[in-house]
Scaffold this active site. Structure first.
Site, short mmCIF file in Angstrom:
data_model
loop_
_atom_site.label_atom_id
_atom_site.label_comp_id
_atom_site.label_asym_id
_atom_site.label_seq_id
_atom_site.Cartn_x
_atom_site.Cartn_y
_atom_site.Cartn_z
N ASP A 36 -15.47 39.09 38.40
CA ASP A 36 -14.93 40.39 38.82
C ASP A 36 -13.49 40.47 38.32
OD1 ASP A 36 -14.91 42.90 40.37
OD2 ASP A 36 -13.44 41.84 41.61
N ASP A 56 -13.73 40.92 46.57
CA ASP A 56 -13.81 40.49 45.17
C ASP A 56 -14.88 39.43 44.95
OD1 ASP A 56 -11.75 42.24 44.51
OD2 ASP A 56 -10.20 40.76 44.96
N GLU A 67 -18.15 42.67 34.34
CA GLU A 67 -18.37 44.11 34.48
C GLU A 67 -17.79 44.81 33.26
OE1 GLU A 67 -16.31 45.37 37.99
OE2 GLU A 67 -14.78 43.85 37.71
#
Length: 382
Positions: free
Chosen positions: A191, A360, A275
């Site tokens: 992340d 997170d 991501e």
């Protein structure tokens, strides 16, 4: 696998070589601007036709013959690339170059064979720390002390002068890389953020160094000083160079830190999942402080580094869908909580299963699970 790799060296030219480098900067810029104006008036033509016309231009302007002819042709090829990018809607219309912007020129590597011996106009000798360049001859270099020689075939070299008054040469090399495919035994979800630059599904957090903020006070003071000085004066140029040196320090510090993170993650895992953030969209409708922190974090650069290192080391890299709500889904039960769109909520309890989640780490676990789905779908297709 064939790859292109650039080796950047610090260049230490003599006074005579500096004069010739600056002449080449000016001549390359003149050729680029001349043919940009020519194509505006007469329509876009191929670089091959413009290179034919270059001989006549050299006869009309004798000073063009003093510099490397390959550098002048490369300016024409750069202009063609600019028009190609414009027509493909990848960039805007080509602009005229200024002597106050970044100064650089590129020259191509030409090889020949004479009496069964190969000759090249660009050669790098890391043992004596010299590089041979067209017209310049041998120039002292520094960099890559851990190497004895450069593997591969030299394609071109780009000589540049930074605003810090330092000279560099970037040598592009074509290499044949033997990449062994790794049998995956570990996977990690990543992340990317601003408070913590990287949070992995293993629970490891890499802090955001906020490098720009460390030098912000010094930069503000120097920029205020610069605004009060007479433009073009000696003191003005000295202050401008000091500002440039701070920006160079920030750039180098950030580059080193991002490479350290990317190396550690890629070396320790076989499948890496990140991501896919639309950073340009994140800059819209946000506060100035957020935009500054976002640009300072350089998450796009980090993601690109991880992807490149995975490619050359035979590791597997996946990017999940941009709009996948990794922060809103509970990694334990899969419940989606739309209230978690608020970035100020750093920890929360799932209303469905009651599990306590760190925002997170929870997002990185969801990214990992989504990456597993992508991996097994691809494996089943094969």
């Amino acid at each position: 696998m064939k790859i292109y790799r650039a080796y950047k060296f610090r260049l230490y030219p003599t006074d005579e070589q500096k004069i010739l480098i600056h002449k080449t900067f000016g001549c390359s810029r003149f050729v680029y601007n001349y043919y940009l104006n020519y194509q505006k008036e007469n329509g876009v033509k191929k670089s091959f036709d413009l290179c034919k016309d270059l001989k006549e231009l050299e006869n009309n302007h004798e000073y063009l013959k003093e510099v490397d002819s390959c550098a002048l042709r490369c300016s024409i090829f750069d202009l063609e690339d600019g028009f190609n990018n414009f027509f493909a809607k990848r960039s805007g219309y080509p602009k005229f170059k200024s002597k106050f912007s970044r100064q650089s020129y590129r020259t191509s590597c030409i090889r020949s064979t004479y009496k069964e011996k190969e000759h090249s106009n660009i050669e790098v000798d890391l043992l004596t720390r010299n590089i041979k360049l067209p017209k310049l001859g041998k120039v002292k270099i520094r960099g890559f002390r851990n190497k004895d020689r450069i593997e591969g075939k030299i394609v071109n070299a780009t000589i540049s002068r930074e605003t810090t008054n330092k000279y560099y040469v970037s040598v592009l090399v074509e290499e044949e890389l033997l990449v062994e495919k790794v049998t995956p035994t570990s996977i990690v979800g990543i992340d990317l953020g601003i408070k913590d630059l990287v949070v992995t599904s293993d629970g490891i957090k890499y802090g955001n160094e906020k490098i720009l903020m460390k030098f912000e006070k010094r930069l503000k003071r120097l920029q205020r000083k610069l605004s009060r000085q007479v433009k073009g004066s000696k003191n003005y140029l000295k202050t401008k160079e000091k500002i440039a040196r701070i920006h160079a320090k920030i750039k180098n510090y950030r580059k080193y830190y991002l490479n350290e993170i990317a190396n550690e993650i890629v070396n320790e895992h076989d499948i890496i999942v990140t991501e896919s953030l639309l950073v340009k969209d994140m800059f819209k409708d946000k506060k100035k402080a957020f935009n500054k922190s976002l640009s300072d974090a350089s998450v796009s650069t980090l993601r690109s580094l991880i992807e490149w290192k995975c490619k050359i080391k035979g590791k597997i890299y996946y990017k999940i869908n941009t709009y996948y709500p990794s922060s809103q889904i509970c990694s334990y039960c899969g419940y989606k909580n739309s209230k978690l769109k608020d970035l100020s909520i750093r920890e929360h309890d799932c209303p469905e299963c009651g599990s306590h989640n760190d925002r997170d780490i929870n997002a990185s676990l969801n990214i990992l699970l989504e990456g597993l789905k992508l991996h097994y779908n691809l494996v089943s297709l094969v």
